[in-house]
Motif scaffolding. Structure first.
Motif, PDB file in Angstrom:
ATOM      1  N   GLN A 144       4.722 -46.784  27.009  1.00  0.00           N
ATOM      2  CA  GLN A 144       3.733 -47.541  26.234  1.00  0.00           C
ATOM      3  C   GLN A 144       3.727 -47.001  24.801  1.00  0.00           C
ATOM      4  OE1 GLN A 144       1.990 -50.203  27.389  1.00  0.00           O
ATOM      5  NE2 GLN A 144       1.313 -50.435  25.279  1.00  0.00           N
ATOM      6  N   GLY A 145       3.821 -47.870  23.814  1.00  0.00           N
ATOM      7  CA  GLY A 145       3.807 -47.425  22.420  1.00  0.00           C
ATOM      8  C   GLY A 145       2.386 -47.217  21.938  1.00  0.00           C
ATOM      9  N   SER A 148      10.894 -43.361   9.268  1.00  0.00           N
ATOM     10  CA  SER A 148       9.757 -43.732  10.109  1.00  0.00           C
ATOM     11  C   SER A 148      10.265 -44.261  11.438  1.00  0.00           C
ATOM     12  CB  SER A 148       8.903 -44.800   9.415  1.00  0.00           C
ATOM     13  OG  SER A 148       9.662 -45.980   9.240  1.00  0.00           O
ATOM     14  N   ILE A 149       9.413 -44.170  12.447  1.00  0.00           N
ATOM     15  CA  ILE A 149       9.779 -44.642  13.794  1.00  0.00           C
ATOM     16  C   ILE A 149       8.510 -45.140  14.489  1.00  0.00           C
ATOM     17  CG2 ILE A 149       9.547 -42.327  14.849  1.00  0.00           C
ATOM     18  CD1 ILE A 149      12.278 -44.780  15.868  1.00  0.00           C
ATOM     19  N   GLY A 150       8.653 -46.183  15.279  1.00  0.00           N
ATOM     20  CA  GLY A 150       7.553 -46.629  16.137  1.00  0.00           C
ATOM     21  C   GLY A 150       6.521 -47.525  15.481  1.00  0.00           C
ATOM     22  N   GLU A 151       6.886 -48.143  14.341  1.00  0.00           N
ATOM     23  CA  GLU A 151       5.908 -48.973  13.622  1.00  0.00           C
ATOM     24  C   GLU A 151       5.337 -50.093  14.489  1.00  0.00           C
ATOM     25  OE1 GLU A 151       9.175 -47.670  10.789  1.00  0.00           O
ATOM     26  OE2 GLU A 151       9.085 -48.628  12.742  1.00  0.00           O
ATOM     27  N   ASP A 163       1.745 -54.224  17.872  1.00  0.00           N
ATOM     28  CA  ASP A 163       1.639 -54.975  19.139  1.00  0.00           C
ATOM     29  C   ASP A 163       1.503 -54.118  20.394  1.00  0.00           C
ATOM     30  OD1 ASP A 163       4.166 -53.966  19.496  1.00  0.00           O
ATOM     31  OD2 ASP A 163       5.184 -55.908  19.433  1.00  0.00           O
ATOM     32  N   LYS A 164       1.492 -52.772  20.225  1.00  0.00           N
ATOM     33  CA  LYS A 164       1.315 -51.862  21.371  1.00  0.00           C
ATOM     34  C   LYS A 164       2.267 -52.165  22.536  1.00  0.00           C
ATOM     35  CE  LYS A 164      -3.624 -51.002  20.411  1.00  0.00           C
ATOM     36  NZ  LYS A 164      -3.641 -51.460  19.038  1.00  0.00           N
ATOM     37  N   LYS A 213       2.344 -52.266   4.455  1.00  0.00           N
ATOM     38  CA  LYS A 213       3.470 -51.331   4.338  1.00  0.00           C
ATOM     39  C   LYS A 213       4.286 -51.300   5.638  1.00  0.00           C
ATOM     40  CE  LYS A 213       2.791 -49.903   0.154  1.00  0.00           C
ATOM     41  NZ  LYS A 213       3.759 -50.150  -0.911  1.00  0.00           N
ATOM     42  N   ILE A 214       3.578 -51.318   6.780  1.00  0.00           N
ATOM     43  CA  ILE A 214       4.262 -51.327   8.074  1.00  0.00           C
ATOM     44  C   ILE A 214       5.059 -52.628   8.224  1.00  0.00           C
ATOM     45  CG2 ILE A 214       3.914 -51.429  10.572  1.00  0.00           C
ATOM     46  CD1 ILE A 214       1.528 -49.495  10.140  1.00  0.00           C
TER      47      ILE A 214
END
Length: 162
Positions: free
Chosen positions: A55-56, A89-92, A97-98, A138-139
């Motif tokens: 799960q993000g 960056s990672i996981g934006e 949206d999780k 920005k994301i």
């Protein structure tokens, strides 16, 4: 809120954020507030930041070290998609949206990151909606750049297979 209310760790986080091009339009106060909602993650070599399908719940920026982004291939083999170093960056997508992680990320050497959790972001956005919107923009820009890069790689692959 004044920048003097920051802890030493938050000041370090802010100093790092100032060095990232993505935040160059943010002022010191905005970066201070963002820093107060972020935390450090330390990974040892070989440790997973997250695994495909998890799960993000956070996004992060590499302060130092090297992360490898891997995707499981059809035959169960790991395909290296990218190597991430300082400033990457990672996981934006997790903040947007999780959704489950689309790849596995492993530390190739001891790595330090600053992370922003979905909960941390929600708290910040509730307190300061304008700053929340600025961060989301920005994301979205990061995601858009990643999408363009992926699309262009895909186009290259498709041309080379003809």
């Amino acid at each position: 809120m004044t920048p003097e209310t920051l802890t030493e760790s938050e000041e370090e986080t802010r100093s790092f954020l100032i060095s990232l091009p993505i935040f160059d339009s943010f002022n010191v106060t905005e970066l201070s507030i963002l820093a107060q909602h972020m935390s450090y993650v330390h990974l040892q070599r070989g440790e997973h930041l997250f695994v495909e399908g998890d799960q993000g719940t956070f996004m992060g920026f590499v302060v130092n070290g090297v992360l490898e982004v891997q995707k499981r291939g059809d035959l169960g083999e790991n395909i290296v998609l990218a190597r991430l170093t300082r400033g990457s960056s990672i996981g934006e997508m997790a903040l947007i949206d999780k959704s489950p992680r689309s790849a596995t990320v492993i530390a190739k050497q001891a790595t330090t990151m600053v992370t922003l959790t979905d909960k941390g972001f929600d708290l910040l956005a509730e307190k300061m909606p304008t700053l929340g919107i600025k961060i989301i923009k920005k994301i979205a820009r990061l995601l858009s750049l990643n999408m363009r890069r992926t699309t262009s790689k895909l186009a290259d692959l498709m041309q080379s297979s003809h």
